[in-house]
Design a protein around this motif. Sequence first.
Motif, PDB file in Angstrom:
ATOM      1  N   ARG A 114      10.280   0.710  -0.869  1.00 21.40           N
ATOM      2  CA  ARG A 114       8.318   1.251  -1.574  1.00 21.40           C
ATOM      3  C   ARG A 114       7.458   0.199  -1.468  1.00 21.40           C
ATOM      4  O   ARG A 114       7.912  -0.948  -1.974  1.00 21.40           O
ATOM      5  CB  ARG A 114       7.596   2.514  -2.299  1.00 21.40           C
ATOM      6  CG  ARG A 114       8.436   3.701  -1.437  1.00 21.40           C
ATOM      7  CD  ARG A 114       9.514   4.320  -1.808  1.00 21.40           C
ATOM      8  NE  ARG A 114       8.745   5.312  -2.507  1.00 21.40           N
ATOM      9  CZ  ARG A 114       9.999   6.386  -1.990  1.00 21.40           C
ATOM     10  NH1 ARG A 114      11.414   6.272  -1.866  1.00 21.40           N
ATOM     11  NH2 ARG A 114      10.044   7.305  -3.068  1.00 21.40           N
ATOM     12  N   SER A 115       6.661  -0.363  -0.659  1.00 26.75           N
ATOM     13  CA  SER A 115       5.805  -1.422  -1.100  1.00 26.75           C
ATOM     14  C   SER A 115       4.689  -0.790  -0.699  1.00 26.75           C
ATOM     15  O   SER A 115       3.962   0.118  -0.052  1.00 26.75           O
ATOM     16  CB  SER A 115       6.077  -2.134   0.050  1.00 26.75           C
ATOM     17  OG  SER A 115       5.875  -1.998   1.419  1.00 26.75           O
ATOM     18  N   ASP A 132       0.735  10.510  -1.571  1.00 26.38           N
ATOM     19  CA  ASP A 132       2.156  10.001  -1.145  1.00 26.38           C
ATOM     20  C   ASP A 132       3.335  10.765  -0.743  1.00 26.38           C
ATOM     21  O   ASP A 132       4.111  11.156  -1.463  1.00 26.38           O
ATOM     22  CB  ASP A 132       2.647   8.639  -1.451  1.00 26.38           C
ATOM     23  CG  ASP A 132       3.688   8.130  -1.410  1.00 26.38           C
ATOM     24  OD1 ASP A 132       4.302   7.437  -0.542  1.00 26.38           O
ATOM     25  OD2 ASP A 132       4.026   7.323  -2.189  1.00 26.38           O
ATOM     26  N   ALA A 145      -2.104   2.486   1.248  1.00 26.17           N
ATOM     27  CA  ALA A 145      -1.062   3.517   1.856  1.00 26.17           C
ATOM     28  C   ALA A 145       0.100   2.543   0.725  1.00 26.17           C
ATOM     29  O   ALA A 145       0.473   1.720   0.573  1.00 26.17           O
ATOM     30  CB  ALA A 145      -0.648   3.185   3.177  1.00 26.17           C
ATOM     31  N   LYS A 170       0.723  14.692   3.429  1.00 27.76           N
ATOM     32  CA  LYS A 170      -0.014  13.388   4.410  1.00 27.76           C
ATOM     33  C   LYS A 170      -1.721  13.844   4.656  1.00 27.76           C
ATOM     34  O   LYS A 170      -2.500  13.030   4.923  1.00 27.76           O
ATOM     35  CB  LYS A 170       0.319  13.506   5.699  1.00 27.76           C
ATOM     36  CG  LYS A 170       2.037  12.472   5.197  1.00 27.76           C
ATOM     37  CD  LYS A 170       2.964  12.544   6.290  1.00 27.76           C
ATOM     38  CE  LYS A 170       2.147  11.169   6.988  1.00 27.76           C
ATOM     39  NZ  LYS A 170       2.354  10.443   7.951  1.00 27.76           N
ATOM     40  N   ASN A 175       4.019   2.163   1.467  1.00 28.31           N
ATOM     41  CA  ASN A 175       5.176   2.086   2.941  1.00 28.31           C
ATOM     42  C   ASN A 175       6.518   2.605   2.149  1.00 28.31           C
ATOM     43  O   ASN A 175       6.452   1.874   1.561  1.00 28.31           O
ATOM     44  CB  ASN A 175       4.780   0.688   3.737  1.00 28.31           C
ATOM     45  CG  ASN A 175       3.654   0.231   4.319  1.00 28.31           C
ATOM     46  OD1 ASN A 175       2.229   1.609   5.010  1.00 28.31           O
ATOM     47  ND2 ASN A 175       2.550  -0.619   4.466  1.00 28.31           N
ATOM     48  N   ARG A 176       6.973   3.430   3.248  1.00 26.59           N
ATOM     49  CA  ARG A 176       8.348   3.371   2.967  1.00 26.59           C
ATOM     50  C   ARG A 176       9.303   2.463   3.919  1.00 26.59           C
ATOM     51  O   ARG A 176       8.944   3.125   4.941  1.00 26.59           O
ATOM     52  CB  ARG A 176       8.685   5.036   2.853  1.00 26.59           C
ATOM     53  CG  ARG A 176       9.880   5.633   2.120  1.00 26.59           C
ATOM     54  CD  ARG A 176      10.540   6.901   2.077  1.00 26.59           C
ATOM     55  NE  ARG A 176      11.615   7.288   2.400  1.00 26.59           N
ATOM     56  CZ  ARG A 176      12.947   7.391   3.287  1.00 26.59           C
ATOM     57  NH1 ARG A 176      11.937   7.729   4.158  1.00 26.59           N
ATOM     58  NH2 ARG A 176      13.953   8.014   2.547  1.00 26.59           N
ATOM     59  N   PHE A 177      10.070   2.061   3.723  1.00 29.54           N
ATOM     60  CA  PHE A 177      10.641   0.947   4.908  1.00 29.54           C
ATOM     61  C   PHE A 177      12.387   2.182   5.008  1.00 29.54           C
ATOM     62  O   PHE A 177      13.355   1.406   4.067  1.00 29.54           O
ATOM     63  CB  PHE A 177      11.207   0.072   3.979  1.00 29.54           C
ATOM     64  CG  PHE A 177       9.721  -1.502   4.357  1.00 29.54           C
ATOM     65  CD1 PHE A 177       9.231  -1.251   5.249  1.00 29.54           C
ATOM     66  CD2 PHE A 177       9.058  -1.522   3.046  1.00 29.54           C
ATOM     67  CE1 PHE A 177       8.221  -2.228   5.627  1.00 29.54           C
ATOM     68  CE2 PHE A 177       7.919  -2.031   2.623  1.00 29.54           C
ATOM     69  CZ  PHE A 177       7.323  -2.924   4.127  1.00 29.54           C
ATOM     70  N   SER A 216       6.372  10.415  -0.398  1.00 27.73           N
ATOM     71  CA  SER A 216       7.624   9.302  -0.358  1.00 27.73           C
ATOM     72  C   SER A 216       9.072  10.044  -1.521  1.00 27.73           C
ATOM     73  O   SER A 216       9.474  10.421   0.080  1.00 27.73           O
ATOM     74  CB  SER A 216       7.071   7.438  -1.033  1.00 27.73           C
ATOM     75  OG  SER A 216       6.560   7.080   0.145  1.00 27.73           O
ATOM     76  N   GLU A 219       0.572  -1.062   0.050  1.00 28.41           N
ATOM     77  CA  GLU A 219      -0.527  -1.858   0.858  1.00 28.41           C
ATOM     78  C   GLU A 219      -1.921  -2.080   0.965  1.00 28.41           C
ATOM     79  O   GLU A 219      -2.285  -1.066   0.362  1.00 28.41           O
ATOM     80  CB  GLU A 219      -0.035  -1.734   1.982  1.00 28.41           C
ATOM     81  CG  GLU A 219      -0.925  -1.726   3.917  1.00 28.41           C
ATOM     82  CD  GLU A 219      -0.631  -1.102   5.011  1.00 28.41           C
ATOM     83  OE1 GLU A 219      -1.941  -0.893   6.074  1.00 28.41           O
ATOM     84  OE2 GLU A 219      -0.061  -0.345   5.262  1.00 28.41           O
TER      85      GLU A 219
END
Length: 482
Positions: free
Chosen positions: A39-40, A191, A59, A186, A61-63, A193, A42
């Motif tokens: 995760r990161s 979140d 947000a 969503k 973000n999930r990579f 994730s 934003e």
Amino acid sequence: MSMSSALNNAVTGLTTNARMAEVVSSNLSNVMTDGYGRRSVELSSVQVGGRGGGVRIDAINRFVDAGLLADRRLADASLSGQDRSATMVVRLEQAIGGPDDAAGLGARLAEFERALISASSDPASETRLASVVSRLQDVADTLQSNTKSIQSLRQEADGSIARDIDVLNAALKQVATLNADILRIKGSGDDPSALLDARQRAVDQIAKIVPIREIPRDNGTIALQTTRGTPLLESRPVEFGFQRTPTITADMTLAGGALGVITIDGDIVDAATGIGRLDGGSLGAAFALRDKTLVESQESLDLIAADLIARFQDTANDPSLTAGDLGLLTDEGGGLDLADLPGLAGRIALNPLIAPANGGNAALLRDGLNAAVPGPSGDATQLNRWIAALGAPRADVPGTAAQSASGRIASFVSEVGSTRLLAQEQLSFTSARWETLRETELADGVDTDVELQTLLQIEQAYAANAKVIQTVDFMMQRLMEL
């Protein structure tokens, strides 16, 4: 910048720093968790009246590398299938026995032949004749034992199919439920994730059973289908069915309708193969073992049994016999019937005339099974005929190569060994490929060094924002003192 703007910037900064620290901590604590996506946070600046008004979280973000994940899942399917096949074939070889196995079929036949040779050197010895009968009984017992082992492995493969179907249905329902949860989360702006991680783990379970392709939808949900186009999940999951067979015998085959096949929503997938376009993972491997690999091994074993029965009921090898008479070995007390070969190795038995359990007479090995009167006790002619019968190349079953008894057994043992070697080689290759993809996937995931550096930066930013708040508080106190 006014004190209120500075204070607002610092407060939003502290809030953002706390959330960022939480995300980094989650990354570090789940570095080895299957299905976890890095995760990161934003961020963006907040503008108030044309001026900076702080920072906000847009947000989480999930990579995940979708292409790498898809390749790894295909490798999962191959690995689980190859592992199941290799494990089962190794157990088959252990049950059959290798070329040097003292309890193997080849060794048992060799002991029988040695007993015949020993008896031919002293035909009058009742002890040596009894030993011949005992060694022949060992050959029959080994054929029966091998048949039981093969059918037990087929039974186990059938059970594996049933378990895979249960896991498949449960995992598909989980994915459908998580799809709905992700859509709702969503929609509320939260979140999702953690739910995405759970869904990835559920899909990974499915991927080990059948090779699949994940199809993303615009609303964050996914659809699933096999690599060969069979739908598994769209708006709802399909329901797989399979009827487990309580007991499997050598004569029970898929073609004969005696074994279970897979159904989807009540419809048979493929009556001919039982699995249709679902093969490629552990499910396909179980079907191949139950209906092909182990069946072929049983057929080879039955040919060995047929070969032995035919040798010993041949009138050329025992002149006391007439056409249709039983030889040393029988099909549960009957003669050889080439139209009823399936499971013959499990039914093979000694002729009651020589079987000790039936009060048989071992001397008939020397005199001839249907000899009207006892022959000379020192005559080894008939014993030598039995020895010659074992070594003569024969092909009593149409379509088979002419071989000696020991040669046919050696070919069978070699065939099982070759199958095991091939399965292990394929497993080794598939395992190496899977490990490479898995390592690449992990390398693309959480980097602890980077996360720790980020955590230090967050700590510094947190301290700076706290200092701003402290300074504003000090200035407000001084103003109040004026």
